[in-house]
Design an enzyme around this catalytic site. Structure first.
Site, PDB file in Angstrom:
ATOM      1  N   CYS A 140       0.863  -1.178   0.000  1.00 12.78           N
ATOM      2  CA  CYS A 140       0.000   0.000   0.000  1.00 12.78           C
ATOM      3  C   CYS A 140       0.903   1.233   0.000  1.00 12.78           C
ATOM      4  O   CYS A 140       2.101   1.135   0.249  1.00 12.78           O
ATOM      5  CB  CYS A 140      -0.861   0.049   1.249  1.00 12.78           C
ATOM      6  N   ARG A 167       1.614   1.809  -6.022  1.00 13.23           N
ATOM      7  CA  ARG A 167       1.803   0.834  -4.944  1.00 13.23           C
ATOM      8  C   ARG A 167       0.522   0.054  -4.629  1.00 13.23           C
ATOM      9  O   ARG A 167       0.552  -0.943  -3.903  1.00 13.23           O
ATOM     10  CB  ARG A 167       2.268   1.530  -3.657  1.00 13.23           C
ATOM     11  N   TRP A 175      -3.637  -1.674  -1.357  1.00 14.78           N
ATOM     12  CA  TRP A 175      -3.481  -2.921  -2.111  1.00 14.78           C
ATOM     13  C   TRP A 175      -3.955  -4.000  -1.152  1.00 14.78           C
ATOM     14  O   TRP A 175      -3.243  -4.386  -0.226  1.00 14.78           O
ATOM     15  CB  TRP A 175      -2.007  -3.112  -2.462  1.00 14.78           C
ATOM     16  N   ASN A 189       0.847   0.041   5.923  1.00 10.58           N
ATOM     17  CA  ASN A 189       1.332  -0.733   4.781  1.00 10.58           C
ATOM     18  C   ASN A 189       2.027  -1.961   5.344  1.00 10.58           C
ATOM     19  O   ASN A 189       3.013  -1.819   6.068  1.00 10.58           O
ATOM     20  CB  ASN A 189       2.309   0.123   3.963  1.00 10.58           C
ATOM     21  N   GLY A 190       1.498  -3.151   5.067  1.00  6.98           N
ATOM     22  CA  GLY A 190       2.116  -4.363   5.603  1.00  6.98           C
ATOM     23  C   GLY A 190       1.054  -5.350   6.056  1.00  6.98           C
ATOM     24  O   GLY A 190      -0.117  -5.217   5.687  1.00  6.98           O
ATOM     25  N   GLU A 220       8.905 -19.182 -21.099  1.00  7.39           N
ATOM     26  CA  GLU A 220       8.690 -17.892 -20.439  1.00  7.39           C
ATOM     27  C   GLU A 220       9.842 -16.923 -20.761  1.00  7.39           C
ATOM     28  O   GLU A 220       9.609 -15.749 -21.024  1.00  7.39           O
ATOM     29  CB  GLU A 220       8.533 -18.098 -18.923  1.00  7.39           C
ATOM     30  N   LYS A 261       9.530 -13.303 -22.853  1.00  4.52           N
ATOM     31  CA  LYS A 261      10.023 -11.988 -22.409  1.00  4.52           C
ATOM     32  C   LYS A 261      10.777 -11.296 -23.545  1.00  4.52           C
ATOM     33  O   LYS A 261      10.594 -10.117 -23.779  1.00  4.52           O
ATOM     34  CB  LYS A 261      10.962 -12.116 -21.190  1.00  4.52           C
ATOM     35  N   GLU A 284       8.334 -10.126 -26.110  1.00  8.54           N
ATOM     36  CA  GLU A 284       7.489  -9.016 -25.650  1.00  8.54           C
ATOM     37  C   GLU A 284       8.236  -7.694 -25.647  1.00  8.54           C
ATOM     38  O   GLU A 284       7.740  -6.707 -26.169  1.00  8.54           O
ATOM     39  CB  GLU A 284       6.997  -9.281 -24.209  1.00  8.54           C
ATOM     40  N   HIS A 329      12.827 -32.356 -34.805  1.00  4.67           N
ATOM     41  CA  HIS A 329      11.741 -32.705 -35.729  1.00  4.67           C
ATOM     42  C   HIS A 329      11.260 -31.446 -36.449  1.00  4.67           C
ATOM     43  O   HIS A 329      10.093 -31.065 -36.360  1.00  4.67           O
ATOM     44  CB  HIS A 329      10.585 -33.358 -34.962  1.00  4.67           C
ATOM     45  N   LYS A 333      -1.254  -4.890 -20.293  1.00  2.00           N
ATOM     46  CA  LYS A 333      -1.001  -5.653 -19.063  1.00  2.00           C
ATOM     47  C   LYS A 333      -2.167  -6.597 -18.782  1.00  2.00           C
ATOM     48  O   LYS A 333      -1.973  -7.737 -18.394  1.00  2.00           O
ATOM     49  CB  LYS A 333      -0.811  -4.672 -17.901  1.00  2.00           C
TER      50      LYS A 333
END
Ligand code: G6P
Length: 618
Positions: A2, A30, A79, A105-106, A487, A491, A494, A510, A613
């Site tokens: 947060c 955040r 958050w 925050n936490g 993955e 990246k 992207e 093959h 996103k």
């Protein structure tokens, strides 16, 4: 995760509401599921808060309008972790008398026990949050000791977990108290005039560049233009702290001094993993029980989350001993329309929890087979996916701003690994001692990645410079590392706009091998697991046709190192415990490679071409 902000001033013309609003806007990266601002005036606290984005709430509530003459404000952008994103759960939280306000925050880990204790003493709670226990604990302490500083210190000493806190009291018109443990907290000072506090520097950077960075277990008493610092365990003796001068621009400050969010988020992986390692056992255990009870299990996702699913499937099946099918969510209905069975378990995985193809897949599964269970892994509390799920686990990556997923990927794979080890505990197919060795390997992942960052960045930049002219790549692997190849390849596609085939090293003969010419770059992902010897054979097939071989290996590797043009060494042991979790520890190398390749080609890694996103269209 947060964002918190506080201001206390003695300046007559100051518009406290406007400054608080602008400051939490700068912290919105955040967390952005709800926000709140409080001002204090004439021994009263005025609170405006709601769920939603700051600008939407501002339109409704006029977040910058507070009584004229108010000189103190607290502001929070949330958050959600404990309690869904609703008005009631938004910060600030107050005590029974609406006198003491807290923004946080936490996570307070022992809030359930503390809440029980406070309920038994007659306190009443309005929210589902962990934070709300703090104003009540302070209130309880002030019943016997009217000293606010001591009451705060005594309250905080009872709390376990992580916190950056800002606290005010209606009867103390000129004081904010801040405390920190694990979550960041910075104090900014305009000498003799105004004092600020925030969980990140950009919040107050337009007003001052002079700041103090709080350490763990430090507390500060903020008054207009001054700050006094204490150790939480010694509130009688103020500490000397050194003032720091911040030279960053506001834009750089939001990115914590990093040039791009992508780079910042890659470097946040160790802390994101450490938070995710603290996911409560009971939710992991619940998932393990559901998976164990199922006849048919599917994992479904899109993009990076799908590659986390491929790694997760591998790790879970090792301990489950049952087949799991991973299906891209866009194909889920088409492939299962004739075969989705009653009582199937669907593990849906999504960073945002909003990807439309995934939401459609789980909605369809529930309609078609009402007995099917949806269990979800997501990074966002309150997202659409959570509302369609029977059980959820929230990964603890924190907000991810860069379009290319990085830290959320490692936390997703870690979450699968934690579920897998819960399954191992329940099936008892592995001894306790053996399971503990897997846990130890998992707990060492943040440190391995930190060590990797310390030593290897220049090597990665060197590799990128050497490959500057190459437009096409193979990323090859066997076994669990195929997920890493896919993955890592994603990246590079992207953010650096290079074509990559992330593929099975064995299967590449093959067809794909026909592309190989002198100098064609191939990256082999090669932890020394059960596929290692065979991978050497595949590597030779490509090397003998002129391929340039770059390999990702463990620290003491020699065989593949001797056959490669360049090796990137991941500082970890090559035992079976660490190898199983190599999708977590090997991926940062490929993420950094993609990042620096984007820079090499003058591309903005935070804004890849044609991508979003969160994809909410089919
Ligand atoms: C988009 C993003 C990817 C992401 C994918 C799935 O394509 O650009 O980075 O992996 O969606 O998103 P989710 O939020 O469901 O994990």
């Amino acid at each position: 995760m947060c964002g918190i902000f506080g201001i206390v001033s003695n300046q007559k013309s100051i518009n406290i509401g406007k400054i608080a609003l602008e400051s939490i806007r700068r912290l919105e990266y955040r967390g952005y599921d709800s926000c709140g601002i409080l001002s204090q005036y004439n021994s009263k606290l005025f609170v405006k808060k709601d769920a939603g984005k700051i600008d939407d709430i501002h339109k409704k509530l006029k977040l910058d309008e507070f009584p004229n003459g108010s000189k103190l404000a607290l502001a929070h952008t949330r958050w959600a972790t404990h309690g869904s994103p609703t008005k009631i759960n938004s910060h600030p939280h107050l005590d029974c008398e609406d006198k003491i306000a807290v923004i946080h925050n936490g996570i307070i880990e022992n809030f359930i026990e503390l809440k029980k204790e406070l309920l038994s003493k007659g306190h009443f709670f309005k929210s589902e949050t962990d934070t709300e226990i703090i104003p009540h604990l302070i209130e309880e302490n002030m019943k016997t000791n009217k000293n606010l500083k001591e009451a705060v210190a005594n309250a905080i000493k009872k709390c376990k977990g992580a916190y950056g806190l800002a606290i005010c009291h209606a009867d103390y018109p000129d004081t904010i108290i801040v405390v920190r443990r694990e979550s960041p907290l910075i104090v900014g000072i305009e000498e003799g005039k105004t004092t600020y506090c925030a969980s990140d520097i950009p919040a107050f950077l337009p007003y001052t560049r002079n700041c103090y960075i709080l350490e763990d277990n430090e507390m500060a008493i903020l008054k207009a233009g001054t700050a006094e610092f204490y150790d939480i365990n010694d509130c009688d003796n103020p500490k000397q702290k050194e003032i720091q001068l911040i030279k960053w621009s506001i834009d750089a400050a939001e990115k914590g001094g990093y040039e791009h969010f992508m780079l910042k988020e890659i470097y946040e992986e160790p802390s994101a993993l450490r938070r995710t390692l603290k996911i409560p056992n009971d939710s992991l255990n619940k998932f393990a029980e559901i998976i164990l009870s199922a006849e048919r299990i599917y994992i479904t996702a899109a993009g990076t989350s799908f590659y986390a699913a491929l790694a997760g499937k591998f790790i879970i099946t090792k301990f489950l001993g049952k087949y799991i099918e991973a299906i891209e969510c866009s194909e889920f209905k088409t492939q299962l329309i004739n075969s989705l069975e009653e009582n199937s378990i669907i593990i849906a995985i999504s960073q945002s929890g909003e990807t439309i193809d995934l939401i459609e897949a789980v909605r369809w599964a529930k309609e078609y087979r009402p007995s099917a269970k949806i269990i979800s892994i997501t990074n966002i509390v309150g997202s659409t996916l959570t509302r369609h799920s029977d059980n959820i686990i929230i990964t603890q990556a924190g907000p991810e701003i860069g379009v290319a997923a990085t830290k959320t990927y490692v936390t997703q794979v870690l979450t699968f690994a934690l579920i897998a080890l819960e399954i191992a505990k329940l099936t008892k197919n592995e001894s306790q001692e053996e399971i503990q060795k897997y846990y130890n390997a998992l707990y060492s992942t943040p440190e391995i990645i930190e060590k990797f960052f310390e030593k290897n960045v220049e090597l990665i930049k060197y590799i990128v410079r050497n490959l500057e002219k190459n437009l096409n790549f193979f990323f090859l692997a066997r076994g669990i590392s195929i997920a890493t190849a896919k993955e890592g390849g994603l990246k590079l596609k992207e953010v650096a706009c290079r074509f990559v085939e992330g593929y099975s090293a064995a299967h590449a003969k093959h067809g794909p091998i026909s592309l190989i010419r002198e100098g064609y770059p191939i990256i082999f992902i090669a932890p020394p697991d059960e596929t290692y010897e065979r991978l050497i054979g595949n590597l030779m097939e490509f090397k003998s046709r002129g391929g340039t071989i770059i390999s990702l290996v463990v620290e003491d590797d020699d065989k593949i190192t001797n056959l490669s043009d360049t090796t990137i060494r991941i500082p970890q042991p090559g035992d079976k415990y660490h190898n199983l979790f190599s999708p977590i520890t090997f991926i940062p190398a490929l993420q950094l490679l993609a990042y620096y390749a984007a820079l090499e080609h003058n591309l903005d890694p935070d804004k890849p071409l044609n991508l979003a996103k969160t994809v909410t269209v089919h």
